[in-house]
Design an enzyme around this catalytic site. Sequence first.
Site, PDB file in Angstrom:
ATOM      1  N   HIS A 103     -48.657  -0.851 -20.706  1.00  9.68           N
ATOM      2  CA  HIS A 103     -48.613   0.606 -20.517  1.00  9.68           C
ATOM      3  C   HIS A 103     -48.734   0.931 -19.043  1.00  9.68           C
ATOM      4  O   HIS A 103     -49.392   0.233 -18.278  1.00  9.68           O
ATOM      5  CB  HIS A 103     -49.723   1.300 -21.313  1.00  9.68           C
ATOM      6  CG  HIS A 103     -51.085   0.716 -21.101  1.00  9.68           C
ATOM      7  ND1 HIS A 103     -51.495  -0.452 -21.717  1.00  9.68           N
ATOM      8  CD2 HIS A 103     -52.120   1.111 -20.322  1.00  9.68           C
ATOM      9  CE1 HIS A 103     -52.723  -0.741 -21.332  1.00  9.68           C
ATOM     10  NE2 HIS A 103     -53.124   0.183 -20.479  1.00  9.68           N
ATOM     11  N   LEU A 104     -48.094   2.041 -18.699  1.00  2.62           N
ATOM     12  CA  LEU A 104     -48.129   2.564 -17.332  1.00  2.62           C
ATOM     13  C   LEU A 104     -49.043   3.786 -17.329  1.00  2.62           C
ATOM     14  O   LEU A 104     -48.832   4.724 -18.092  1.00  2.62           O
ATOM     15  CB  LEU A 104     -46.703   2.951 -16.932  1.00  2.62           C
ATOM     16  CG  LEU A 104     -46.493   3.644 -15.587  1.00  2.62           C
ATOM     17  CD1 LEU A 104     -46.916   2.755 -14.430  1.00  2.62           C
ATOM     18  CD2 LEU A 104     -45.018   4.045 -15.439  1.00  2.62           C
TER      19      LEU A 104
HETATM   20  P1  5GP Z   1     -56.094  -0.455 -19.679  1.00  5.47           P
HETATM   21  O1  5GP Z   1     -57.575  -0.560 -19.403  1.00  5.47           O
HETATM   22  O2  5GP Z   1     -55.686  -1.469 -20.725  1.00  5.47           O
HETATM   23  O3  5GP Z   1     -55.236  -0.487 -18.469  1.00  5.47           O
HETATM   24  O4  5GP Z   1     -55.876   0.996 -20.285  1.00  5.47           O
HETATM   25  C1  5GP Z   1     -56.092   1.301 -21.640  1.00  5.47           C
HETATM   26  C2  5GP Z   1     -56.230   2.796 -21.721  1.00  5.47           C
HETATM   27  O5  5GP Z   1     -56.039   3.191 -23.072  1.00  5.47           O
HETATM   28  C3  5GP Z   1     -57.625   3.300 -21.314  1.00  5.47           C
HETATM   29  O6  5GP Z   1     -57.479   4.230 -20.239  1.00  5.47           O
HETATM   30  C4  5GP Z   1     -58.170   3.936 -22.583  1.00  5.47           C
HETATM   31  O7  5GP Z   1     -58.932   5.107 -22.325  1.00  5.47           O
HETATM   32  C5  5GP Z   1     -56.917   4.226 -23.373  1.00  5.47           C
HETATM   33  N1  5GP Z   1     -57.097   4.188 -24.813  1.00  5.47           N
HETATM   34  C6  5GP Z   1     -57.715   3.208 -25.533  1.00  5.47           C
HETATM   35  N2  5GP Z   1     -57.653   3.480 -26.843  1.00  5.47           N
HETATM   36  C7  5GP Z   1     -56.982   4.652 -26.956  1.00  5.47           C
HETATM   37  C8  5GP Z   1     -56.586   5.440 -28.078  1.00  5.47           C
HETATM   38  O8  5GP Z   1     -56.852   5.125 -29.242  1.00  5.47           O
HETATM   39  N3  5GP Z   1     -55.906   6.589 -27.817  1.00  5.47           N
HETATM   40  C9  5GP Z   1     -55.574   6.970 -26.545  1.00  5.47           C
HETATM   41  N4  5GP Z   1     -54.911   8.112 -26.403  1.00  5.47           N
HETATM   42  N5  5GP Z   1     -55.921   6.236 -25.456  1.00  5.47           N
HETATM   43  C10 5GP Z   1     -56.611   5.098 -25.678  1.00  5.47           C
END
Ligand code: 5GP
Length: 117
Positions: A103-104
Amino acid sequence: MSTDPNCIFCKIINKKIPAKIIHEDEHAIAFEDLNPQAPVHTLIVPKKHIADIHSMTITDRELIGHLFFIAKRIASDKGLDRGGYRMVINNGLDAGQTVFHLHLHLLSGRIFSWPPG
Ligand code: 5GP
Ligand code: ZN
């Protein structure tokens, strides 16, 4: 389309769990982050389950470019280009990746520091 039934973002893509979706097309979806780190914090996600940027293959190049194009369009729609915005892809545990579906992050609405934490 590659999907993982245990993946939280695949569940959002397949409408098994809700999210505030602001863009959807054949290849990607964009929705608001559940735990925003800035006044604007949107996630742009390919519908294909790719664990991280390191797992992308040569055939994914156009798809990854598409994510950036969507981010740019959302930035235009929200008027973010005046002040600026940051786009981030965390790759792997040490980089802070917590959801292993590529994801971006599109972040804006405050001043960001550099180097990142
Ligand atoms: P990463 O840390 O992997 O780069 O980013 C994951 C992002 O996904 C985090 O900013 C977190 O807040 C978001 N996130 C995790 N679970 C969910 C969810 O169930 N719904 C939404 N909308 N965001 C999520
Ligand atoms: Zn997934």
